[in-house]
Design an enzyme around this catalytic site. Structure first.
Site, PDB file in Angstrom:
ATOM      1  N   HIS A 139      36.529  34.647  65.086  1.00 48.04           N
ATOM      2  CA  HIS A 139      36.128  34.225  63.748  1.00 48.04           C
ATOM      3  C   HIS A 139      36.091  32.694  63.757  1.00 48.04           C
ATOM      4  CE1 HIS A 139      38.469  37.950  62.742  1.00 48.04           C
ATOM      5  NE2 HIS A 139      37.569  38.122  61.794  1.00 48.04           N
ATOM      6  N   ASP A 141      39.496  31.195  63.219  1.00 52.66           N
ATOM      7  CA  ASP A 141      40.527  31.385  64.260  1.00 52.66           C
ATOM      8  C   ASP A 141      40.477  30.252  65.253  1.00 52.66           C
ATOM      9  OD1 ASP A 141      40.640  34.054  63.378  1.00 52.66           O
ATOM     10  OD2 ASP A 141      39.193  34.662  64.906  1.00 52.66           O
TER      11      ASP A 141
END
Ligand code: XUL
Ligand code: CO
Length: 441
Positions: free
Chosen positions: A103, A106
């Site tokens: 993501h 992240d």
């Protein structure tokens, strides 16, 4: 050579065969072994997911993080994010996986403004790109995290707040650009907050219309920038909202048909999401596959005794055999087997990340071999073919081709008087056959 030395005790994991008792070796995953004409590496397309493996802390609703990660300084700095990314590539290489997935939030810290967040992502993407080029590890998919930040409390593409919708659109645009830049082979949408808690405050039709428009904008933008990766929607029935719009494969496909998006999307099926929906993984895979919509899988498993998304590593040979039976039937590329799984809170040492992935990879490799052996002998297929034999008749073919109506069938049955007898379903025999292949493969 990796640019970090975060796992000094661990060398590249090698295949040593089923007899090995080395816990840091593969017993079944032999990347170059040929199964059904392709290498195991090509079939399985193993992927490490960044969020659990490199951002998971072990925190749960009752306590804070437990993980010991000596390379991480615990700060939200871009520098720490870049260093962590380099360590991740050391891990991918030592584990010998061809892909990773992430993501946006992240890999890079969220800034105070969208512009700042984008700049952080650009800086970390420089490192990811350099590490990909150095190591040859590729990006299976990218995605945008539009569920963690409080702004998304009412949803992202289904929010009642137009400003948040606009923010989400900008975030997806950027995440798609980064995925494209890094050669991502797919782009995933998991609608974390796309759903609702109470119909009293929700205009469901309006929210779903907005979601449809959102996906069309993404399709248009992919064309604009030349991104040809596969778009994937990831079904999940609950957590965090009570009623998730993408609740299972059937709900997703209904949505895609209703909004004329079938040509542009496939599904990313996750095991623990399938079971939370009250289905088996095999059901969800088959339901997507039979409609040409099986795109990729998030490999994990739930727990029999816990009713939530525990995201455990898959080690059950029945599960991996069943999964591979369907994946071999429909094919997986450009999707992959992404370990959307986390080590338990108590497994806090870095070496546990290796044990977890090695176990998951071995379980899938063994499942692949067992499924291929079953398919080679048509051990299940021959019984299914036999079960539907009556449909191979002239009448069966006419019905399947839409050439008869109710009156034709009534005339036939009035003449015959009663249906001829049924044949056994042979479920127990089939379960025994699967056990035999498990024993012998
Ligand atoms: C959440 C989940 C996500 C998606 C990507 O349950 O599975 O991590 O895979 O957003
Ligand atoms: Co997932």
């Amino acid at each position: 050579m990796s640019t970090t030395n975060a796992f000094p005790e661990i060398n590249k994991i090698q295949y040593e065969g089923p007899g090995s008792d080395n816990p840091l070796a593969f017993r079944w995953y032999n990347p170059d072994e040929i199964v059904e004409g392709k290498t195991m590496k090509e079939h399985l397309r193993f992927t490490v997911c960044y969020w659990h493996t490199f951002r998971g802390t072990g925190a749960d609703p009752f306590g804070s993080g437990t993980m010991v990660r000596p390379w991480d300084d615990g700060s939200n700095s871009v520098e720490n994010a870049c260093n962590r990314a380099r360590v991740a590539f050391e891990f991918f290489e030592k584990l010998d996986v061809p892909y990773y997935a992430f993501h946006d939030r992240d890999v890079a810290p969220e800034g105070d403004t969208l512009r700042e967040s984008n700049a952080h992502l650009d800086a970390v993407a420089d490192v990811l790109e350099a590490e990909q080029n150095r190591s040859g590890v590729k990006l299976l998919w990218g995605t945008a995290n539009m569920f963690s930040h409080p702004r998304f409390m009412h949803g992202a593409a289904t929010t009642c707040n137009l400003d948040v919708y606009t923010y989400a659109a900008a975030q997806v645009k950027k995440a798609m650009e980064i995925t494209h830049r890094l050669g991502g082979e797919n782009y995933v949408f998991w609608g974390g907050r796309e759903g609702y808690q109470s119909i009293y405050n929700t205009d469901m039709k309006r929210e779903l219309d907005h979601l449809g428009q959102f996906f069309h904008m993404a399709v248009d933008y992919a064309k604009e920038i030349g991104f040809t990766g596969q778009f994937l929607i990831e079904p999940k029935p609950k957590e965090p909202t009570k009623h998730q719009y993408d609740s299972d494969a059937a709900a997703c496909l209904n949505f895609l048909r209703a909004y004329d998006l079938m040509d542009h999307f496939k599904l990313n099926i996750e095991t623990n999401h399938a079971t939370l929906a009250g289905h088996s993984m095999m059901h969800e895979l088959e339901y997507a596959g039979m409609q040409g919509a099986l795109g990729s899988i998030d490999a994990n498993t739930g727990d029999l005794l816990l009713g939530w998304d525990t995201d455990q590593f898959p080690t059950d040979y029945y599960l991996t055999t069943q999964t591979m039976l369907v994946l071999l039937k429909y094919g997986l590329a450009p999707g992959g087997v992404n370990f959307d799984a986390k080590v338990r809170r108590e497994s806090f040492e870095p070496v546990d990340l290796f044990y977890a992935h090695i176990g998951g990879m071995d379980a899938f490799a063994r499942g692949l071999k067992i499924a291929a052996a079953i398919r080679a002998d048509k051990a299940i297929d021959s019984i299914v073919t036999e079960r539907y034999q009556s449909w191979d008749s002239d009448l069966g073919q006419k019905i399947e081709n839409g050439q008869v109506g109710l009156a034709d069938l009534e005339a036939l049955m009035l003449e015959k008087g009663e249906a001829s007898g049924n044949k056994s379903g042979r479920q127990e025999l089939l379960e025994n056959i699967v056990n035999r292949y498990l024993d012998q493969t």
